[in-house]
Design an enzyme around this catalytic site. Sequence first.
Site, PDB file in Angstrom:
ATOM      1  N   ASP A  84      -0.110  23.412   4.367  1.00  0.00           N
ATOM      2  CA  ASP A  84       0.028  24.025   5.679  1.00  0.00           C
ATOM      3  C   ASP A  84      -0.888  23.351   6.697  1.00  0.00           C
ATOM      4  O   ASP A  84      -0.512  23.125   7.847  1.00  0.00           O
ATOM      5  CB  ASP A  84      -0.284  25.517   5.584  1.00  0.00           C
ATOM      6  CG  ASP A  84      -0.220  26.208   6.935  1.00  0.00           C
ATOM      7  OD1 ASP A  84       0.703  25.895   7.716  1.00  0.00           O
ATOM      8  OD2 ASP A  84      -1.074  27.053   7.225  1.00  0.00           O
ATOM      9  N   ASP A  87       0.325  19.341   7.281  1.00  0.00           N
ATOM     10  CA  ASP A  87       1.425  18.998   8.189  1.00  0.00           C
ATOM     11  C   ASP A  87       0.945  19.004   9.643  1.00  0.00           C
ATOM     12  O   ASP A  87       1.327  18.146  10.443  1.00  0.00           O
ATOM     13  CB  ASP A  87       2.627  19.924   7.987  1.00  0.00           C
ATOM     14  CG  ASP A  87       2.352  21.368   8.361  1.00  0.00           C
ATOM     15  OD1 ASP A  87       1.183  21.722   8.606  1.00  0.00           O
ATOM     16  OD2 ASP A  87       3.309  22.156   8.401  1.00  0.00           O
ATOM     17  N   ASP A 105       6.409  25.560  12.456  1.00  0.00           N
ATOM     18  CA  ASP A 105       5.318  25.709  11.499  1.00  0.00           C
ATOM     19  C   ASP A 105       4.925  27.179  11.364  1.00  0.00           C
ATOM     20  O   ASP A 105       4.669  27.668  10.257  1.00  0.00           O
ATOM     21  CB  ASP A 105       4.120  24.878  11.954  1.00  0.00           C
ATOM     22  CG  ASP A 105       2.983  24.917  10.952  1.00  0.00           C
ATOM     23  OD1 ASP A 105       3.178  24.454   9.820  1.00  0.00           O
ATOM     24  OD2 ASP A 105       1.902  25.433  11.293  1.00  0.00           O
ATOM     25  N   ASP A 109       5.161  29.495   8.021  1.00  0.00           N
ATOM     26  CA  ASP A 109       4.011  30.262   7.535  1.00  0.00           C
ATOM     27  C   ASP A 109       4.414  31.687   7.187  1.00  0.00           C
ATOM     28  O   ASP A 109       3.988  32.239   6.165  1.00  0.00           O
ATOM     29  CB  ASP A 109       2.905  30.302   8.600  1.00  0.00           C
ATOM     30  CG  ASP A 109       2.178  28.982   8.737  1.00  0.00           C
ATOM     31  OD1 ASP A 109       2.363  28.104   7.871  1.00  0.00           O
ATOM     32  OD2 ASP A 109       1.419  28.823   9.716  1.00  0.00           O
TER      33      ASP A 109
END
Length: 218
Positions: A84, A87, A105, A109
């Site tokens: 996480d 990236d 993103d 999550d």
Amino acid sequence: MLSRDEYLAAWSRWHGGVDPGRNAMVGRWLALVYAAARPLAGVPPLLVTVAGLMVAAAAVVPAEGGGLWLLLAAGLVLSTGFLDSLDGAVAIGTGRASRRGFVLDSAVDRLTEAAYATALWLAGAPGWLAAAFGALCWLPDYLRARAGQAGVAETGVLSVWERPTRVLLTGFTLAGAGVVSGLVRPWVVVTAGTAAGVVLGAVGVTQLGVALRRALAD
């Protein structure tokens, strides 16, 4: 690839002006992730994002297996925390960060956190408790997003229930259940860990709510 100082400055801009230098642990973590991202400068950030989601989904399978399989589930969960951050480091460090990627993103999550809650449930936590855990994973970011729509530019206070805490607590809960599976029923450890997450989540949401209430009042 940006220099480390340039990367940290850009990271701060993408995270509501939070200064990573004010927290030694955050600063060291970002430095580690930046070092790992440098060899991946040519890799599309989206590929790393998707890999994190796939790893989180894969953690659900061994979580249902129980016993020592919970150690594998824990390892997969913990690795998603690194992916996480990775990236974002690739995207920001190579100048490819975008608003579309930022939103994607965040959505990924939330999906990975749904996988965490599912893994805890399959490992033995009561369904209602796992659901509460998942909801409290989602709520802080939802509140920040709504506050942003209302004109609050700052990220807000960093609570006890930020994403690293959610990842670590899930991973350590599954790992602990796996380690003691021969002595204690895993569901006992998993339920206790999930309950601890719910308590931390409630505290974190309260911290954030107080800060956002002040910001919205101003």
